[in-house]
Every structure is written in structure tokens, then in C-alpha cells.
Design a protein around this motif. Structure first.
Motif, PDB file in Angstrom:
ATOM      1  N   SER A  44      32.849  -0.091   3.829  1.00  0.00           N
ATOM      2  CA  SER A  44      32.437  -0.636   2.483  1.00  0.00           C
ATOM      3  C   SER A  44      30.950   0.135   2.560  1.00  0.00           C
ATOM      4  N   LEU A  45      30.381   0.277   1.464  1.00  0.00           N
ATOM      5  CA  LEU A  45      29.078   0.628   1.218  1.00  0.00           C
ATOM      6  C   LEU A  45      28.075  -0.399   0.559  1.00  0.00           C
ATOM      7  N   PRO A  46      26.924  -0.589   1.065  1.00  0.00           N
ATOM      8  CA  PRO A  46      25.800  -1.480   0.489  1.00  0.00           C
ATOM      9  C   PRO A  46      25.448  -0.980  -1.100  1.00  0.00           C
ATOM     10  N   ASP A  47      25.242  -2.122  -1.778  1.00  0.00           N
ATOM     11  CA  ASP A  47      24.732  -1.929  -2.973  1.00  0.00           C
ATOM     12  C   ASP A  47      23.441  -1.159  -3.197  1.00  0.00           C
ATOM     13  N   PRO A  48      23.077  -0.182  -3.999  1.00  0.00           N
ATOM     14  CA  PRO A  48      21.802   0.709  -3.849  1.00  0.00           C
ATOM     15  C   PRO A  48      20.682  -0.307  -3.639  1.00  0.00           C
ATOM     16  N   GLU A  49      20.576  -1.516  -4.378  1.00  0.00           N
ATOM     17  CA  GLU A  49      19.444  -2.345  -4.249  1.00  0.00           C
ATOM     18  C   GLU A  49      19.349  -3.056  -2.857  1.00  0.00           C
ATOM     19  N   LYS A  50      20.229  -2.760  -1.989  1.00  0.00           N
ATOM     20  CA  LYS A  50      20.079  -3.235  -0.672  1.00  0.00           C
ATOM     21  C   LYS A  50      19.508  -2.582   0.108  1.00  0.00           C
ATOM     22  N   LEU A  51      19.421  -1.095   0.035  1.00  0.00           N
ATOM     23  CA  LEU A  51      19.042  -0.059   0.694  1.00  0.00           C
ATOM     24  C   LEU A  51      17.433  -0.251   1.232  1.00  0.00           C
ATOM     25  N   PRO A  52      16.578  -0.733   0.226  1.00  0.00           N
ATOM     26  CA  PRO A  52      15.290  -1.026   0.619  1.00  0.00           C
ATOM     27  C   PRO A  52      15.056  -2.034   1.923  1.00  0.00           C
ATOM     28  N   ARG A  53      15.761  -3.164   1.855  1.00  0.00           N
ATOM     29  CA  ARG A  53      15.595  -4.095   2.820  1.00  0.00           C
ATOM     30  C   ARG A  53      16.398  -3.560   4.199  1.00  0.00           C
ATOM     31  N   ASP A  63      12.883   6.744   2.396  1.00  0.00           N
ATOM     32  CA  ASP A  63      13.266   8.143   1.900  1.00  0.00           C
ATOM     33  C   ASP A  63      13.707   8.851   3.337  1.00  0.00           C
ATOM     34  N   VAL A  64      13.465   8.466   4.457  1.00  0.00           N
ATOM     35  CA  VAL A  64      13.899   9.241   5.657  1.00  0.00           C
ATOM     36  C   VAL A  64      15.314   8.847   5.924  1.00  0.00           C
ATOM     37  N   LEU A  65      15.544   7.539   5.868  1.00  0.00           N
ATOM     38  CA  LEU A  65      16.810   6.743   6.038  1.00  0.00           C
ATOM     39  C   LEU A  65      18.126   7.031   5.224  1.00  0.00           C
ATOM     40  N   PHE A  66      17.617   6.877   3.880  1.00  0.00           N
ATOM     41  CA  PHE A  66      18.438   7.016   2.801  1.00  0.00           C
ATOM     42  C   PHE A  66      17.759   8.153   1.931  1.00  0.00           C
ATOM     43  N   PRO A  67      17.974   9.490   2.020  1.00  0.00           N
ATOM     44  CA  PRO A  67      17.186  10.213   1.393  1.00  0.00           C
ATOM     45  C   PRO A  67      17.894  10.640  -0.008  1.00  0.00           C
ATOM     46  N   ARG A  68      16.965  11.173  -1.105  1.00  0.00           N
ATOM     47  CA  ARG A  68      17.755  11.237  -2.457  1.00  0.00           C
ATOM     48  C   ARG A  68      17.130  12.569  -2.746  1.00  0.00           C
ATOM     49  N   GLU A  69      18.098  13.477  -3.364  1.00  0.00           N
ATOM     50  CA  GLU A  69      17.630  14.662  -3.926  1.00  0.00           C
ATOM     51  C   GLU A  69      17.581  14.618  -5.277  1.00  0.00           C
ATOM     52  N   GLY A  70      16.623  15.091  -5.767  1.00  0.00           N
ATOM     53  CA  GLY A  70      16.195  15.339  -7.278  1.00  0.00           C
ATOM     54  C   GLY A  70      15.294  13.999  -7.538  1.00  0.00           C
ATOM     55  N   HIS A  71      15.490  13.674  -9.041  1.00  0.00           N
ATOM     56  CA  HIS A  71      14.231  12.676  -9.493  1.00  0.00           C
ATOM     57  C   HIS A  71      14.981  11.301  -9.884  1.00  0.00           C
ATOM     58  N   PRO A  72      14.400  10.109  -9.452  1.00  0.00           N
ATOM     59  CA  PRO A  72      15.108   8.838  -9.864  1.00  0.00           C
ATOM     60  C   PRO A  72      15.188   8.547 -11.511  1.00  0.00           C
ATOM     61  N   ASP A  73      16.602   7.897 -11.811  1.00  0.00           N
ATOM     62  CA  ASP A  73      16.608   7.643 -12.985  1.00  0.00           C
ATOM     63  C   ASP A  73      16.349   6.241 -13.233  1.00  0.00           C
ATOM     64  N   LEU A  74      16.525   5.337 -14.254  1.00  0.00           N
ATOM     65  CA  LEU A  74      16.297   3.851 -14.295  1.00  0.00           C
ATOM     66  C   LEU A  74      16.911   3.211 -13.219  1.00  0.00           C
ATOM     67  N   ALA A  75      18.132   3.196 -13.206  1.00  0.00           N
ATOM     68  CA  ALA A  75      18.943   2.520 -12.056  1.00  0.00           C
ATOM     69  C   ALA A  75      18.297   2.799 -10.692  1.00  0.00           C
ATOM     70  N   ASP A  76      17.921   4.067 -10.374  1.00  0.00           N
ATOM     71  CA  ASP A  76      17.401   4.269  -9.222  1.00  0.00           C
ATOM     72  C   ASP A  76      15.858   3.569  -8.901  1.00  0.00           C
ATOM     73  N   LEU A  77      15.319   3.606  -9.864  1.00  0.00           N
ATOM     74  CA  LEU A  77      13.970   2.747  -9.787  1.00  0.00           C
ATOM     75  C   LEU A  77      13.897   1.398  -9.615  1.00  0.00           C
ATOM     76  N   ARG A  78      15.000   0.760 -10.185  1.00  0.00           N
ATOM     77  CA  ARG A  78      15.417  -0.655 -10.161  1.00  0.00           C
ATOM     78  C   ARG A  78      15.865  -0.850  -8.604  1.00  0.00           C
ATOM     79  N   ALA A  79      16.718  -0.057  -8.026  1.00  0.00           N
ATOM     80  CA  ALA A  79      17.351  -0.355  -6.928  1.00  0.00           C
ATOM     81  C   ALA A  79      16.450  -0.021  -5.810  1.00  0.00           C
TER      82      ALA A  79
END
Length: 295
Positions: A44-53, A63-79
Motif C-alpha cells: 500500500s502507499l501512504p497518504d501524501p500528508e503522511k510523508l513529512p512525518r 525532499d531527499v527521501l521523497f523528492p518531487r519534480e516540478g512545483h507544488p500545487d495546493l494539494a502538495d502544499l497541504r500534504a
């Protein structure tokens, strides 16, 4: 949406390197050890908001453990701030998560009254929140400090960026000296002969927080940046290419003129001719403004 990339193997290795048990990670994240096991095995995959914890639990930078390409949208900022969509009800003071959900889905923009509270909770500025919101609506909005995106047409000719924000950044870079948002506004208003621009409006257009403007505003902006309004109004690739080529030529002529011209093999007479033709071309492509007539 530029969601972060979850790598189960990377999480597993990070936990083991830190000498942690799955139960240790689970305690920090607020889930069961069985859930952590499911994430590490890819069941299974963790919900995006669980990744910071999760990143915090294994002592890794997000950013190192779970990198993202491109810029964040609103859902990304929330997560990235660790909020679920439901939890945003407390941030907006509403009974449902509807306002945030609608904005994240590109259906309805956030009311101004919600912006500051959400920006504070997400750890960003209001302008960054607005840029992320525009991405949720499908607009490719750059960050203020990144180079303006350009394309190269056949023959190696640089094309102009496609967004208003990108074009403003590109045009500012073509000017001989830096201009602040306030200076652009004053310069545009002076040349337009009317109070059309404000520092806030110029900043919004430059950063991508504002993605559309009237012809009057774009005309004043073009005046301030020493170009033709067609740079904003025309989507014709041929027109955009000609404008880009003209800007390059103008800068080359300015550089030669600054060095005296003669050392480059250009006489003062030829330089005067080039400057005259460039000025004439700019005047011919600029739309005529309607002025009220007397009587």
C-alpha cells in the motif's frame, strides 16, 4: 499535480540505517506497525500528508527521501504541511473541506479570507499559495527566482515564454538595468498617461499569482518594458519569434553602441539607421489608443 515520489525500498533502508523498528516509525507517524510494514513492502502507499512525518521518523530530509519534480500545487502544499483535506476545515473555519477541495480540484478559487490562514498553516507566503493555486487550475506558473522558460525554434532562435509571468521575467532581463515592481508601475503609468498599474498588480503578474489582465494593463506593462503589447496579446508563433529576434537585435545594437560602434566596423551613420528602423517597427506594431475627442 507534482506529487512526491514514494519509494518503499528507500524508506526501508533509511529505517534500518537508523536502527529503528517499524513500531518506532509507526509511533511517530501515528499509525500501526502493520501499516508501516505494508508501506515498506509496497502493498500500500501512504497518504501524501503522511510523508513529512515519515521522513521525520527516519531522520531524513523530506525532499531527499521523497523528492518531487516540478512545483507544488495546493494539494502538495497541504500534504507537505501534514494536513489531510478534512483537517483544513479548522484552518478555514468552515463546516466542510469544500473550499479547499474545490480549489485543489481546479473548480473554484479560494476566497481571499481563507488565504492568509492557509498560507500560515502551510508555512508559505500568500503569493506562494496563489501560485500553487494557479497550478491546481492547470497553469504552469514559475517560481519568482527561476529563469524564464523559453523554447528554441528551428534555426536556433529563442522563443518567448508562454505565460505572462514568464514573459515579464524575460523582458526584465533584457533591460539595461533592474526595475522593481514599483518602478515598472510608475514607468508604465507615465508612458500610458493614466493610472493603470500598481506595484501589487505588477508583482502579481510577475509572480504568476495573477494570470490574466485587460488590454489596457498589458499595454501599459509593455510600455514599461520597452516592447510592443503584441508580446502579451498575440499567440501567433511567428509574431512571437519576430519579437524575440527584435529583442536580441536591440540588445546587440545597444551593446555595440555602448562600445562606440566603430571598433565593431559599424559607422555612426549605420548605427543611427538601425536604431531608427527598430524604433519605427516598434511604433508600427503598437496598437493605437483611443483618446476622447472634444466637441
Amino acid at each position: 499535480m507534482s506529487a512526491r515520489r514514494f519509494d518503499a525500498q528507500r524508506l526501508l533502508l533509511a529505517r534500518r540505517e537508523e536502527g529503528l523498528k517499524q513500531s518506532d516509525v509507526a509511533r511517530v507517524v501515528g499509525v500501526s506497525a502493520a501499516r508501516v510494514s505494508a508501506w515498506e513492502t509496497g502493498r500500500s502507499l501512504p497518504d501524501p500528508e503522511k510523508l513529512p512525518r515519515l521522513a521525520e521518523a527516519v531522520g531524513r530530509d523530506l525532499d531527499v527521501l521523497f523528492p518531487r519534480e516540478g512545483h507544488p500545487d495546493l494539494a502538495d502544499l497541504r500534504a507537505d504541511a501534514g494536513y489531510s483535506q478534512v483537517a483544513t476545515r479548522e484552518l478555514t473555519g468552515t463546516r466542510t473541506q469544500g473550499p479547499v477541495a474545490a480549489a485543489e480540484n481546479g473548480q473554484r478559487r479560494l476566497a481571499k479570507e481563507y488565504e492568509q490562514g492557509l498560507a500560515d498553516a502551510y508555512g508559505v507566503t500568500v503569493e506562494a499559495l496563489r501560485r500553487a493555486q494557479e497550478r491546481s487550475f492547470g497553469h504552469a506558473v514559475p517560481e519568482p527566482d527561476e529563469p524564464a522558460p523559453t523554447d528554441v525554434a528551428p534555426g536556433g532562435v529563442t522563443m518567448l515564454p508562454t505565460t505572462i509571468a514568464g514573459k515579464i521575467t524575460y523582458l526584465l532581463e533584457q533591460l539595461p538595468g533592474p526595475l522593481s515592481d514599483a518602478e515598472v508601475a510608475v514607468r508604465g503609468n507615465s508612458r500610458a498617461g493614466a493610472q493603470v498599474l500598481s506595484e501589487e498588480l505588477v508583482r502579481g503578474l510577475r509572480t504568476g499569482a495573477v494570470t490574466d489582465a485587460s488590454d489596457e494593463v498589458l499595454g501599459a506593462l509593455a510600455d514599461a518594458l520597452d516592447t510592443t503589447p503584441l508580446v502579451f496579446r498575440s499567440g501567433d508563433p511567428g509574431v512571437q519569434r519576430v519579437i524575440a529576434e527584435t529583442l536580441v537585435l536591440r540588445n546587440q545594437v545597444a551593446a555595440i553602441a555602448a562600445r562606440g560602434g566603430e571598433e565593431e566596423g559599424l559607422s555612426a551613420e549605420l548605427l543611427a539607421f538601425i536604431n531608427k528602423e527598430v524604433a519605427k517597427a516598434r511604433a508600427e506594431t503598437a496598437p493605437h489608443r483611443d483618446h476622447p475627442t472634444s466637441g
